[in-house]
Write an enzyme that holds these catalytic residues in place. Sequence first.
Site, PDB file in Angstrom:
ATOM      1  CD  GLU A 209       5.077  -3.289   6.579  1.00 58.35           C
ATOM      2  OE1 GLU A 209       4.320  -4.242   6.314  1.00 58.35           O
ATOM      3  OE2 GLU A 209       5.330  -2.391   5.760  1.00 58.35           O
TER       4      GLU A 209
ATOM      5  NE  ARG B 259       4.109 -26.399 -14.757  1.00 62.58           N
ATOM      6  CZ  ARG B 259       3.968 -27.648 -15.168  1.00 62.58           C
ATOM      7  NH1 ARG B 259       3.660 -28.607 -14.307  1.00 62.58           N
ATOM      8  NH2 ARG B 259       4.120 -27.952 -16.444  1.00 62.58           N
TER       9      ARG B 259
HETATM   10  N1  LIG Z   1       1.793  -6.263   1.160  1.00 62.21           N
HETATM   11  C1  LIG Z   1       2.372  -5.194   1.735  1.00 62.21           C
HETATM   12  C2  LIG Z   1       2.332  -3.912   1.132  1.00 62.21           C
HETATM   13  N2  LIG Z   1       1.738  -3.751  -0.052  1.00 62.21           N
HETATM   14  C3  LIG Z   1       1.415  -2.438  -0.615  1.00 62.21           C
HETATM   15  O1  LIG Z   1       0.093  -2.109  -0.277  1.00 62.21           O
HETATM   16  C4  LIG Z   1      -0.779  -2.291  -1.395  1.00 62.21           C
HETATM   17  C5  LIG Z   1      -1.972  -3.084  -0.984  1.00 62.21           C
HETATM   18  O2  LIG Z   1      -2.593  -2.467   0.085  1.00 62.21           O
HETATM   19  P1  LIG Z   1      -3.832  -3.180   0.793  1.00 62.21           P
HETATM   20  O3  LIG Z   1      -4.969  -3.154  -0.179  1.00 62.21           O
HETATM   21  O4  LIG Z   1      -4.110  -2.375   2.028  1.00 62.21           O
HETATM   22  O5  LIG Z   1      -3.391  -4.592   1.144  1.00 62.21           O
HETATM   23  C6  LIG Z   1       0.055  -3.036  -2.449  1.00 62.21           C
HETATM   24  O6  LIG Z   1      -0.325  -2.689  -3.756  1.00 62.21           O
HETATM   25  C7  LIG Z   1       1.465  -2.546  -2.128  1.00 62.21           C
HETATM   26  O7  LIG Z   1       1.678  -1.268  -2.683  1.00 62.21           O
HETATM   27  N3  LIG Z   1       2.912  -2.889   1.767  1.00 62.21           N
HETATM   28  C8  LIG Z   1       3.472  -3.041   2.967  1.00 62.21           C
HETATM   29  O8  LIG Z   1       3.914  -2.057   3.582  1.00 62.21           O
HETATM   30  N4  LIG Z   1       3.565  -4.263   3.539  1.00 62.21           N
HETATM   31  C9  LIG Z   1       3.038  -5.346   2.973  1.00 62.21           C
HETATM   32  O9  LIG Z   1       3.113  -6.442   3.563  1.00 62.21           O
HETATM   33 ZN   LIG Z   2       1.398  -1.723   4.689  1.00 63.72          ZN
END
Ligand SMILES: Nc1c(N[C@@H]2O[C@H](COP(=O)(O)O)[C@@H](O)[C@H]2O)[nH]c(=O)[nH]c1=O
Ligand SMILES: [Zn+2]
Length: 405
Positions: A93, A226
């Site tokens: 986002e 892979r």
């Molecule tokens: N990559 C992603 C999300 N990932 C969420 O955030 C967690 C990781 O948080 P952080 O350690 O801050 O990167 C991950 O386990 C998942 O629940 N959320 C989102 O809104 N958008 C994203 O692009």
């Molecule tokens: Zn996020």
Amino acid sequence: MDNSPVVAQADASLPNDTQENIRIVESAVGSNSPPKEKIGSDFDSRMMLRCLELARRALGRTSPNPLVGAVIVKDGEIVGEGFHPRAGEPHAEVFALRAAGVGGARGATIYVSLEPCNHYGRTPPCSEGLIEAGVAKVVVGMVDPNPLVAGGGIARLRAAGIEVLVGVEEEACHQLNEGFVHRILYKRPLGILKYAMTLDGKIATTSGHSAWVTSQEARSEVHQLRAACDAIIVGGNTVRQDNPYLTTRQVEAHNPLRVVMSRRLNLPASAHLWQTADAPTLVLTQKGANPDFQELLLKQGVEVVELTSLTPDKAMAYLYERGFCSVLWECGGTLAASAIAQGAVQKVLAFIAPKIIGGSIAPTPVGDLGFTTMTEALSLERVRWRVVGSDCLVEGYFPEKPNSQ
Ligand SMILES: Nc1c(N[C@@H]2O[C@H](COP(=O)(O)O)[C@@H](O)[C@H]2O)[nH]c(=O)[nH]c1=O
Ligand SMILES: [Zn+2]
């Protein structure tokens, strides 16, 4: 494990995608569930599929985080796009908002393949970022199963007066992140057993020759598979007999960690795995095994980790701790049987080549599971068949057990 029989029914009325030469036949179990009602408009679906396309640009590189894509649409036009490139970096986002520019997202709709987060992790909450940016509507592919989020992001956005639509192309969103979802729910990486066998169920000749069972197309498919995984595991036998590279053979693609499980480290010093640096290699062994060979491996830049007991489950527990979401088992029958028995395999991909080798002692893909009756046979669910080159790919899942780990 539930052993309910799965009766595959080839039925002309089932979905059939001829364009990609794909024939998908649901298993009886899968087809019993009523078709899901479509959520959102065709335009919503198109935008969500675009999110998935963007998310895939980071394939294999985001663990322990999910693959996420985001698209911002204003007055019917895409004004910003983004994806999550790797853990520790901003979320999808944030990249999309940056691309839209200051004020660019005000009054717009943002499509995100995963529910926006609502917590302070390695990065600040996306929910707050979206509220600040003044978006009018958020279209979500799937709810984030992470207990730190789990509906909280959606609730926060709604509380701020933003319209939220959830579940557009949900199945496709879920499929892309099945490893992440499994990791969160079961505290283990998703284990995928892949093998290639002849029509008479053999993975090699009696002398161990196996290059190649399947067509070039099937082998390319394995290389793509892979690229989507975090690690590939083989046992010492595979290293000794096949001397594999276990790489994706693609310059741009992610190469997963190559993992060898070997209790005694009775491995060839000249194996391709330690002679090639195209991908990192990890050897998992037991405490105190073959110190001379350990030294040789370390000199070659291979990582060696000693576990107190080397079993498929312990290996998966270790790989979970390392932050992995999906692990590909490309091992021989003995290790495959033990991985299945220990619950280290959730998904099976079997390539079946229209060839016959014959013989009763040629190796088979899964060793002894101790079953004596057909009622004990492990049945796969959500089974799909498709043709890849001249081979058939059968894939399916073992029924998920309630969280037992
Ligand atoms: N990559 C992603 C999300 N990932 C969420 O955030 C967690 C990781 O948080 P952080 O350690 O801050 O990167 C991950 O386990 C998942 O629940 N959320 C989102 O809104 N958008 C994203 O692009
Ligand atoms: Zn996020």
